[in-house]
Design a protein around this motif. Structure first.
Motif, mmCIF file in Angstrom:
data_model
loop_
_atom_site.group_PDB
_atom_site.id
_atom_site.type_symbol
_atom_site.label_atom_id
_atom_site.label_comp_id
_atom_site.label_asym_id
_atom_site.label_seq_id
_atom_site.Cartn_x
_atom_site.Cartn_y
_atom_site.Cartn_z
ATOM 1 N N LEU A 204 41.263 50.176 46.052
ATOM 2 C CA LEU A 204 40.269 50.395 47.097
ATOM 3 C C LEU A 204 39.674 49.045 47.461
ATOM 4 C CD1 LEU A 204 38.466 53.486 45.501
ATOM 5 C CD2 LEU A 204 40.518 53.449 46.932
ATOM 6 N N PHE A 205 39.304 48.864 48.708
ATOM 7 C CA PHE A 205 38.803 47.570 49.167
ATOM 8 C C PHE A 205 37.278 47.587 49.208
ATOM 9 C CE2 PHE A 205 43.032 48.213 51.027
ATOM 10 C CZ PHE A 205 43.677 47.105 50.470
ATOM 11 N N VAL A 206 36.688 46.630 48.528
ATOM 12 C CA VAL A 206 35.232 46.549 48.415
ATOM 13 C C VAL A 206 34.711 45.599 49.491
ATOM 14 C CG1 VAL A 206 33.302 46.063 46.880
ATOM 15 C CG2 VAL A 206 35.472 46.883 45.930
ATOM 16 N N VAL A 207 33.841 46.101 50.356
ATOM 17 C CA VAL A 207 33.300 45.301 51.460
ATOM 18 C C VAL A 207 31.779 45.421 51.476
ATOM 19 C CG1 VAL A 207 35.375 45.570 52.883
ATOM 20 C CG2 VAL A 207 33.525 47.238 53.083
ATOM 21 N N ASP A 208 31.146 44.436 52.138
ATOM 22 C CA ASP A 208 29.693 44.535 52.300
ATOM 23 C C ASP A 208 29.397 45.268 53.611
ATOM 24 O OD1 ASP A 208 30.060 42.747 54.398
ATOM 25 O OD2 ASP A 208 29.287 41.013 53.289
ATOM 26 N N TYR A 209 28.131 45.301 54.021
ATOM 27 C CA TYR A 209 27.755 46.070 55.199
ATOM 28 C C TYR A 209 28.267 45.453 56.500
ATOM 29 C CZ TYR A 209 24.826 48.964 52.234
ATOM 30 O OH TYR A 209 24.400 49.839 51.262
ATOM 31 N N VAL A 212 32.806 42.375 55.311
ATOM 32 C CA VAL A 212 33.422 41.214 54.658
ATOM 33 C C VAL A 212 33.977 41.640 53.296
ATOM 34 C CG1 VAL A 212 33.022 38.924 53.680
ATOM 35 C CG2 VAL A 212 31.940 39.575 55.846
ATOM 36 N N LEU A 213 35.193 41.238 53.010
ATOM 37 C CA LEU A 213 35.844 41.620 51.753
ATOM 38 C C LEU A 213 35.175 40.923 50.570
ATOM 39 C CD1 LEU A 213 38.328 43.146 50.498
ATOM 40 C CD2 LEU A 213 39.526 40.932 50.617
ATOM 41 N N LYS A 214 34.757 41.706 49.584
ATOM 42 C CA LYS A 214 34.132 41.167 48.380
ATOM 43 C C LYS A 214 35.058 41.235 47.171
ATOM 44 C CE LYS A 214 30.525 40.002 48.735
ATOM 45 N NZ LYS A 214 30.009 38.723 49.300
ATOM 46 N N GLY A 215 36.018 42.137 47.209
ATOM 47 C CA GLY A 215 36.949 42.294 46.097
ATOM 48 C C GLY A 215 37.749 43.571 46.273
ATOM 49 N N VAL A 216 38.498 43.931 45.224
ATOM 50 C CA VAL A 216 39.267 45.175 45.250
ATOM 51 C C VAL A 216 39.036 45.928 43.943
ATOM 52 C CG1 VAL A 216 41.055 44.269 46.781
ATOM 53 C CG2 VAL A 216 41.346 44.078 44.303
ATOM 54 N N LEU A 217 39.095 47.238 44.034
ATOM 55 C CA LEU A 217 38.953 48.084 42.855
ATOM 56 C C LEU A 217 40.278 48.806 42.622
ATOM 57 C CD1 LEU A 217 37.267 49.405 40.609
ATOM 58 C CD2 LEU A 217 36.574 51.147 42.280
ATOM 59 N N PRO A 218 41.087 48.333 41.665
ATOM 60 C CA PRO A 218 42.340 49.029 41.357
ATOM 61 C C PRO A 218 42.063 50.455 40.890
ATOM 62 C CG PRO A 218 42.324 46.815 40.403
ATOM 63 C CD PRO A 218 40.932 47.089 40.883
ATOM 64 N N ILE A 219 42.895 51.385 41.301
ATOM 65 C CA ILE A 219 42.725 52.785 40.928
ATOM 66 C C ILE A 219 42.719 52.946 39.409
ATOM 67 C CG2 ILE A 219 43.806 55.077 41.012
ATOM 68 C CD1 ILE A 219 42.506 54.349 43.612
ATOM 69 N N LYS A 220 43.545 52.181 38.715
ATOM 70 C CA LYS A 220 43.598 52.326 37.257
ATOM 71 C C LYS A 220 42.272 51.924 36.606
ATOM 72 C CE LYS A 220 45.937 47.827 36.768
ATOM 73 N NZ LYS A 220 47.174 47.146 36.301
ATOM 74 N N ARG A 221 41.570 50.950 37.167
ATOM 75 C CA ARG A 221 40.253 50.594 36.637
ATOM 76 C C ARG A 221 39.239 51.703 36.938
ATOM 77 N NH1 ARG A 221 38.939 44.139 37.574
ATOM 78 N NH2 ARG A 221 40.999 43.327 36.985
ATOM 79 N N LEU A 222 39.367 52.281 38.108
ATOM 80 C CA LEU A 222 38.461 53.367 38.482
ATOM 81 C C LEU A 222 38.584 54.539 37.517
ATOM 82 C CD1 LEU A 222 36.574 54.864 40.502
ATOM 83 C CD2 LEU A 222 38.632 55.473 41.789
ATOM 84 N N LEU A 223 39.798 54.823 37.081
ATOM 85 C CA LEU A 223 40.035 56.003 36.260
ATOM 86 C C LEU A 223 39.665 55.803 34.788
ATOM 87 C CD1 LEU A 223 43.476 57.178 37.732
ATOM 88 C CD2 LEU A 223 41.201 58.081 38.221
ATOM 89 N N VAL A 224 39.778 54.596 34.270
ATOM 90 C CA VAL A 224 39.592 54.395 32.823
ATOM 91 C C VAL A 224 38.212 53.865 32.452
ATOM 92 C CG1 VAL A 224 42.067 53.990 32.538
ATOM 93 C CG2 VAL A 224 40.548 52.037 32.850
ATOM 94 N N ASN A 225 37.401 53.459 33.437
ATOM 95 C CA ASN A 225 36.080 52.916 33.116
ATOM 96 C C ASN A 225 35.004 54.000 33.143
ATOM 97 O OD1 ASN A 225 35.759 49.768 32.808
ATOM 98 N ND2 ASN A 225 37.430 50.081 34.295
ATOM 99 N N ASP A 226 33.878 53.679 32.533
ATOM 100 C CA ASP A 226 32.720 54.583 32.477
ATOM 101 C C ASP A 226 32.259 54.903 33.903
ATOM 102 O OD1 ASP A 226 30.323 55.867 32.147
ATOM 103 O OD2 ASP A 226 29.539 54.463 30.661
ATOM 104 N N PRO A 227 32.168 56.190 34.278
ATOM 105 C CA PRO A 227 31.755 56.568 35.641
ATOM 106 C C PRO A 227 30.376 56.055 36.029
ATOM 107 C CG PRO A 227 32.706 58.443 34.494
ATOM 108 C CD PRO A 227 32.514 57.362 33.473
ATOM 109 N N ASP A 228 29.549 55.717 35.050
ATOM 110 C CA ASP A 228 28.206 55.232 35.366
ATOM 111 C C ASP A 228 28.185 53.754 35.755
ATOM 112 O OD1 ASP A 228 27.039 57.704 34.901
ATOM 113 O OD2 ASP A 228 26.824 57.319 32.746
ATOM 114 N N LYS A 229 29.276 53.045 35.502
ATOM 115 C CA LYS A 229 29.328 51.628 35.875
ATOM 116 C C LYS A 229 29.384 51.484 37.388
ATOM 117 C CE LYS A 229 31.496 49.474 31.839
ATOM 118 N NZ LYS A 229 32.637 48.650 31.382
#
Length: 480
Positions: A204-209, A212-229
């Motif tokens: 997923l592509f992380v952008v500001d308001y 502007v591209l700030k980074g990317v969130l790989p799906i595998k990181r989304l699935l294995v990390n704490d949902p509260d992060k």
């Protein structure tokens, strides 16, 4: 995966092609038989048989993937191709047009009226429309653009504003963007509300308001990390990204080098404007490879294998004409040594060997150099070393294989001096082939041309004329 499993899809595709061809032949055979019959019910029988065969063929096509149908269309002569094309459901036309080669696509579009083209294109994405637009009638493109909403229209215009070998012409506009100040749980809930994710979504592509591209969130990181992060804690803030005016082939090499599935495309201000996906890169690499093969053979463009005779002639005549000139020059070189050949007939039997081996060696060198240039491995700093290396390889091969054929010449004609001349001529021609094998593609590149364009034709001309001149010249000096 076993070798049998690896071959299975291709064998299955060939089986499907064979089945379609069989149905077409059966249809034509029955149609010919009914045409010869006469009687009261002739028309009714003909119509019934006609429908039965075509319905069976249509049912077979409905089970196939658009890419498989495209393969089948490309493997059929024009009349049979158009028969199959008419049986494809209209809602699948657009996907199939994207899969077929440019030459075959031209024949299919020529068989469609404006209404059919509009129906085929209406469900395509902006980047797909941009791929088709240059080959569609101008009035159809205008009507198609008018039917799009403002966002889609702008995206199509954006893609069309770039050259076909630039990243901007290949980028996809369908992507998922998120903010860095939300939790992973919020992101997961957002994804669940979507009907489906865009194809090849591995990040997923992380952008500001401001977008502007700030980074990317790989799906595998989304699935294995704490949902509260929060996204900002987990995302990768240094993704591989591209600009729309970057060279598309350089991007394809980056995809291969970094094992990418998708990557963001940003403008000069860092604003996210699209993405590249692996399917486009694979298609680009395949097309580049095919183009390189065609160029080395001197073909000006991709050719439909079932194109008309005259169209094929127009595609092939230019380099054949050049080849004719070079062949005439080679014959003139031989003509200079007619007296020598008359005195020693063995020269006529041996000289094609020298030219043939030289041409083969030169083509090997050119293939290696063109590949290295495509991978950006050749620069002004290493050209001299590259030339020395190729000359060294040719020197060893020349002495080795020249010695072998020199020994054969000595055995056949009982002349050690002829064997020595044969060895020397072979070595010198291989050295010439190596030198020209490096210089021809590099010179073409400096002139702004494709380094593979006609390279095979040119190296063959050089090694033929050079080989004849070297061998016959040495023979004239040392044998006569």
């Amino acid at each position: 995966m076993t070798e049998l499993e690896a071959k299975k899809p291709q064998e299955s595709l060939q089986d499907r092609l064979a089945q379609v061809i069989e149905l077409l032949h059966r249809h034509k055979l029955v149609e010919d038989l009914t045409h010869r019959q006469e009687g009261q019910h002739h028309d009714r029988v003909e119509n019934l048989v006609h429908r039965q065969n075509l319905v069976e063929l249509q049912r077979k096509l409905e089970d196939l993937h658009p890419a498989d149908i495209a393969h089948i269309l490309e493997a059929l002569p024009l009349d049979e191709r158009l028969t199959v094309w008419q049986l494809v459901k209209s809602e699948r036309d657009g996907d199939i047009l994207l899969e077929v080669s440019d030459a075959v696509r031209e024949t299919l579009i020529a068989d469609m009226d404006d209404h059919e083209i509009l129906a085929a294109a209406k469900d395509l994405d902006a980047d797909e429309l941009a791929d088709l637009a240059p080959e569609l009638p101008r009035d159809v493109v205008h009507e198609l653009m008018e039917s799009l909403d403002a966002q889609q229209r702008e995206r199509v215009r954006s893609a069309l504003s770039y050259e076909e070998d630039q990243v901007g012409a290949l980028m996809d506009f369908e992507m998922v963007t998120i903010r860095e100040d939300v939790s992973l749980e919020v992101v997961l809930r957002y994804l669940r509300r979507l009907k489906e994710l865009p194809s090849h979504t591995d990040k997923l592509f992380v952008v500001d308001y401001d977008g502007v591209l700030k980074g990317v969130l790989p799906i595998k990181r989304l699935l294995v990390n704490d949902p509260d992060k929060q996204v900002g804690e987990v995302m990768a803030d240094d993704p591989v990204s591209f600009h729309p005016d970057d060279d598309a082939y350089d991007a394809a090499q980056a995809f291969e080098r970094y094992d990418l599935i998708s990557a963001p495309v940003v403008d000069k201000n860092g604003k996210l404007i699209g993405r590249l996906t692996i399917d486009e890169m694979v298609d680009l690499i395949r097309e580049e490879s095919e183009s390189e093969v065609l160029n080395m053979a001197g073909l000006r463009e991709e050719e439909d294998i079932f194109a008309s005779v005259w169209k094929s002639v127009r595609n092939r005549w230019a380099w054949l004409a050049i080849n004719l000139v070079t062949a005439f020059l080679a014959s003139r070189v031989i003509g200079l040594f007619e007296g020598s050949i008359e005195k020693l007939v063995a020269l006529a039997a041996l000289m094609p060997i020298v030219a043939g081996i030289g041409g083969n060696s030169g083509n090997q060198t050119i293939t290696m150099i063109v590949r290295a240039m495509a991978l950006d491995q050749v620069s002004t700093g290493n050209t001299a070393r590259l030339v020395r290396k190729e000359l060294g390889v040719s020197l060893i091969n020349g002495i080795l294989w020249g010695g072998v054929i020199g020994g054969v010449a000595y055995y056949l004609y009982d002349s050690w001096s002829l064997g020595v001349v044969m060895t020397a001529a072979m070595t010198l021609n291989l050295l010439l082939a190596a030198l020209m094998g490096v210089l021809i593609p590099m010179t073409l590149a400096r002139l702004g041309r494709d380094p593979a364009m006609g390279a095979s034709v040119m190296i063959t001309a050089v090694t033929d004329s050079g080989g004849f001149f070297i061998f016959l010249g040495l023979a004239s000096i040392f044998l006569l």
